[in-house]
Design a protein around this motif. Structure first.
Motif, PDB file in Angstrom:
ATOM      1  N   ARG A  58      40.548  17.204   9.290  1.00  0.00           N
ATOM      2  CA  ARG A  58      41.171  16.474   9.453  1.00  0.00           C
ATOM      3  C   ARG A  58      41.666  15.645  10.861  1.00  0.00           C
ATOM      4  O   ARG A  58      40.669  15.671  11.613  1.00  0.00           O
ATOM      5  CB  ARG A  58      42.197  18.089  10.544  1.00  0.00           C
ATOM      6  N   ARG A  59      42.667  15.175  10.792  1.00  0.00           N
ATOM      7  CA  ARG A  59      42.837  13.289  11.423  1.00  0.00           C
ATOM      8  C   ARG A  59      44.187  13.863  11.614  1.00  0.00           C
ATOM      9  O   ARG A  59      45.407  13.100  11.021  1.00  0.00           O
ATOM     10  CB  ARG A  59      42.256  12.169  10.756  1.00  0.00           C
ATOM     11  N   SER A  60      44.318  12.675  12.908  1.00  0.00           N
ATOM     12  CA  SER A  60      45.820  12.538  13.313  1.00  0.00           C
ATOM     13  C   SER A  60      46.740  11.337  12.358  1.00  0.00           C
ATOM     14  O   SER A  60      45.541  10.197  12.799  1.00  0.00           O
ATOM     15  CB  SER A  60      45.783  12.072  15.015  1.00  0.00           C
ATOM     16  N   ARG A 110      48.677   8.155  11.356  1.00  0.00           N
ATOM     17  CA  ARG A 110      49.833   7.877  12.047  1.00  0.00           C
ATOM     18  C   ARG A 110      50.829   6.625  11.616  1.00  0.00           C
ATOM     19  O   ARG A 110      51.656   5.737  11.607  1.00  0.00           O
ATOM     20  CB  ARG A 110      50.045   7.173  13.317  1.00  0.00           C
ATOM     21  N   HIS A 167      56.012   7.434  14.788  1.00  0.00           N
ATOM     22  CA  HIS A 167      54.881   6.141  14.092  1.00  0.00           C
ATOM     23  C   HIS A 167      55.658   6.044  12.673  1.00  0.00           C
ATOM     24  O   HIS A 167      55.342   6.205  11.145  1.00  0.00           O
ATOM     25  CB  HIS A 167      54.045   6.566  14.202  1.00  0.00           C
ATOM     26  N   THR A 210      50.160  14.768  13.368  1.00  0.00           N
ATOM     27  CA  THR A 210      49.872  14.095  14.136  1.00  0.00           C
ATOM     28  C   THR A 210      50.911  14.775  15.258  1.00  0.00           C
ATOM     29  O   THR A 210      52.072  15.379  14.941  1.00  0.00           O
ATOM     30  CB  THR A 210      49.829  13.040  14.313  1.00  0.00           C
ATOM     31  N   TYR A 211      50.104  15.249  16.152  1.00  0.00           N
ATOM     32  CA  TYR A 211      51.343  15.910  17.588  1.00  0.00           C
ATOM     33  C   TYR A 211      51.883  14.822  17.579  1.00  0.00           C
ATOM     34  O   TYR A 211      50.930  13.819  18.694  1.00  0.00           O
ATOM     35  CB  TYR A 211      49.700  16.968  18.163  1.00  0.00           C
ATOM     36  N   ILE A 212      52.708  15.288  18.663  1.00  0.00           N
ATOM     37  CA  ILE A 212      53.678  14.254  19.796  1.00  0.00           C
ATOM     38  C   ILE A 212      53.901  14.281  20.849  1.00  0.00           C
ATOM     39  O   ILE A 212      54.882  14.823  20.893  1.00  0.00           O
ATOM     40  CB  ILE A 212      54.700  13.595  18.892  1.00  0.00           C
ATOM     41  N   GLY A 213      52.948  14.854  22.031  1.00  0.00           N
ATOM     42  CA  GLY A 213      53.284  14.628  23.412  1.00  0.00           C
ATOM     43  C   GLY A 213      54.401  13.868  24.113  1.00  0.00           C
ATOM     44  O   GLY A 213      54.797  14.617  25.045  1.00  0.00           O
ATOM     45  N   LEU A 214      54.229  12.660  23.823  1.00  0.00           N
ATOM     46  CA  LEU A 214      54.937  11.732  24.391  1.00  0.00           C
ATOM     47  C   LEU A 214      56.152  12.100  24.300  1.00  0.00           C
ATOM     48  O   LEU A 214      57.300  12.126  25.136  1.00  0.00           O
ATOM     49  CB  LEU A 214      54.593  10.619  23.749  1.00  0.00           C
ATOM     50  N   ARG A 217      32.847  14.401  18.242  1.00  0.00           N
ATOM     51  CA  ARG A 217      32.734  14.554  18.896  1.00  0.00           C
ATOM     52  C   ARG A 217      32.093  14.960  20.814  1.00  0.00           C
ATOM     53  O   ARG A 217      30.874  15.526  19.328  1.00  0.00           O
ATOM     54  CB  ARG A 217      33.963  16.029  18.934  1.00  0.00           C
TER      55      ARG A 217
HETATM   56  C1  LIG Z   1      48.790  18.021  22.466  1.00  0.00           C
HETATM   57  C2  LIG Z   1      48.499  16.722  21.713  1.00  0.00           C
HETATM   58  C3  LIG Z   1      49.015  15.561  21.830  1.00  0.00           C
HETATM   59  C4  LIG Z   1      49.337  14.029  21.447  1.00  0.00           C
HETATM   60  N1  LIG Z   1      49.798  13.549  21.597  1.00  0.00           N
HETATM   61  C5  LIG Z   1      50.336  12.548  21.080  1.00  0.00           C
HETATM   62  C6  LIG Z   1      51.137  11.472  21.037  1.00  0.00           C
HETATM   63  O1  LIG Z   1      52.417  11.212  21.820  1.00  0.00           O
HETATM   64  N2  LIG Z   1      51.213  10.150  19.641  1.00  0.00           N
HETATM   65  C7  LIG Z   1      50.221  10.297  18.725  1.00  0.00           C
HETATM   66  O2  LIG Z   1      50.146   8.696  18.695  1.00  0.00           O
HETATM   67  N3  LIG Z   1      49.169  10.947  19.465  1.00  0.00           N
HETATM   68  C8  LIG Z   1      48.788  11.791  20.148  1.00  0.00           C
HETATM   69  N4  LIG Z   1      48.253  13.066  19.379  1.00  0.00           N
HETATM   70  C9  LIG Z   1      47.126  12.583  19.372  1.00  0.00           C
HETATM   71  C10 LIG Z   1      45.982  12.215  19.798  1.00  0.00           C
HETATM   72  O3  LIG Z   1      46.168  11.505  19.906  1.00  0.00           O
HETATM   73  C11 LIG Z   1      43.997  13.038  19.028  1.00  0.00           C
HETATM   74  O4  LIG Z   1      44.517  14.478  18.301  1.00  0.00           O
HETATM   75  C12 LIG Z   1      43.331  12.706  19.209  1.00  0.00           C
HETATM   76  O5  LIG Z   1      42.770  10.881  19.663  1.00  0.00           O
HETATM   77  C13 LIG Z   1      41.446  12.892  18.434  1.00  0.00           C
HETATM   78  O6  LIG Z   1      42.274  12.510  16.886  1.00  0.00           O
HETATM   79  P1  LIG Z   1      42.112  13.488  15.704  1.00  0.00           P
HETATM   80  O7  LIG Z   1      43.338  14.391  15.979  1.00  0.00           O
HETATM   81  O8  LIG Z   1      42.485  12.267  14.770  1.00  0.00           O
HETATM   82  O9  LIG Z   1      40.732  13.914  15.542  1.00  0.00           O
HETATM   83  C14 LIG Z   1      48.475  14.405  20.393  1.00  0.00           C
HETATM   84  C15 LIG Z   1      47.389  15.472  20.324  1.00  0.00           C
HETATM   85  C16 LIG Z   1      47.031  16.312  21.169  1.00  0.00           C
HETATM   86  C17 LIG Z   1      46.395  17.611  20.757  1.00  0.00           C
END
Ligand SMILES: Cc1cc2nc3c(=O)[nH]c(=O)nc-3n(C[C@H](O)[C@H](O)[C@H](O)COP(=O)(O)O)c2cc1C
Length: 287
Positions: free
Chosen positions: A87-89, A91, A193, A233-237, A279
């Motif tokens: 699994r990767r984030s 965008r 994104h 991808t999670y978007i915490g922003l 990691r």
């Molecule tokens: C709670 C949380 C909030 C995040 N918010 C953002 C975000 O707002 N924008 C974004 O591009 N990535 C966001 N991410 C993605 C992280 O940057 C990403 O999970 C991290 O770099 C690790 O990469 P991976 O998910 O591929 O393992 C968020 C991840 C988490 C867990």
């Protein structure tokens, strides 16, 4: 009046229900009695699910929805671990739309995620419309533009007095401002994104574990989405801005007392990661 009833013709007094739920069920020598109501029952359905003879019914749950578990699904640990590690984030997404049918499947996965005290209070806003996404993205960026400016001012005027973690946080906010405004100026959406769909998980704040409930739901969806060829991808922003910036909160139009607790973007991935990534080891204390 008990929410749960036991059909005495079917019950063989095995007592499994009373082992699982001693709060509502009492096992006597010949008979099990039940008093399930708001004082003891969280409508988890475990009693109905466990009963070997199908003697138990719950008035708040549809018996037709208790289909047989069937043969338990098992996963080979190595392949499941690979699934987690792959699994990767994502965008970057293909132009392909995510169909309504697929989105419904994602929502269905969220429905079965556990919630504190079984409150089942997670709600989801599905964002598909590009203009709507842009409007919410612009408001999020506007928040970070303001917050970043304030952070930069603080750093300029009081940098020497600030504790290191505060300074780092302010520097991060100032950086967010720069990167977001730069992205926006070239027509890139640094929040969603350009994902075809975004899911906003929200919940009443005054309930059991609202944040956990939403994050568990979004995580369940994010993993399940991978089985459908989607990546997330999670978007915490957006979540940060939604709780701090009234114009965005207003534009979201959440029900009274609700807050966005987790956000996912989803789509068909354009990039193909070829290696799992490294990691840090988890710091663990064994006791
Ligand atoms: C709670 C949380 C909030 C995040 N918010 C953002 C975000 O707002 N924008 C974004 O591009 N990535 C966001 N991410 C993605 C992280 O940057 C990403 O999970 C991290 O770099 C690790 O990469 P991976 O998910 O591929 O393992 C968020 C991840 C988490 C867990």
């Amino acid at each position: 009046m008990s929410w749960v009833t036991i059909d005495s013709d079917r019950c063989d007094n095995c007592g499994i229900c009373a082992i699982r739920c001693a709060r509502c069920f009492t096992k006597g020598k010949e008979k099990i009695s039940v008093q399930a109501d708001e004082n003891c029952c969280i409508v988890c359905g475990h009693c109905v699910s466990l009963c070997p003879t199908g003697a138990i019914t719950h008035s708040r749950m549809d018996p037709d929805n208790f289909e047989s578990v069937g043969t338990p699904v098992t996963y080979e640990p190595d392949s499941f671990m690979r699934f987690i590690r792959q699994r990767r984030s994502h965008r970057h997404f293909k132009g392909k739309a995510v169909s309504k049918a697929v989105i419904h499947q994602l929502i269905e996965a969220a429905r079965y995620a556990p919630t504190g005290s079984n409150v089942q209070g997670v709600e989801i806003i599905v964002l598909e419309d590009d203009q709507r996404k842009k409007a919410l993205s612009d408001l999020t960026i506007a928040f970070f533009a303001e917050a970043g400016l304030e952070a930069a001012e603080k750093l300029k005027t009081m940098s020497a007095d600030l504790p290191a973690p505060t300074r780092l946080q302010l520097e991060k906010m100032a950086r967010y401002r720069d990167t977001m405004m730069q992205a926006q100026s070239v027509g890139y959406d640094p929040i969603f994104h350009h994902a075809p769909v975004a899911l906003l998980f929200h919940s009443l704040l005054e309930t059991s574990t609202p944040k956990d409930n939403c994050v568990i739901a979004s995580t369940t969806v994010g993993l399940f989405a991978r089985t459908l060829g989607l990546e997330c991808t999670y978007i915490g922003l957006l979540e940060i801005a939604a709780r701090s910036y009234p114009p965005l909160a207003e534009a979201l139009g959440l029900p009274e007392g609700h807050r966005v607790q987790s956000v996912l973007i989803a789509g068909y991935p354009r990039l193909n990661y070829l290696r799992v990534v490294d990691r840090n080891p988890i710091k663990v204390r064994w006791e």
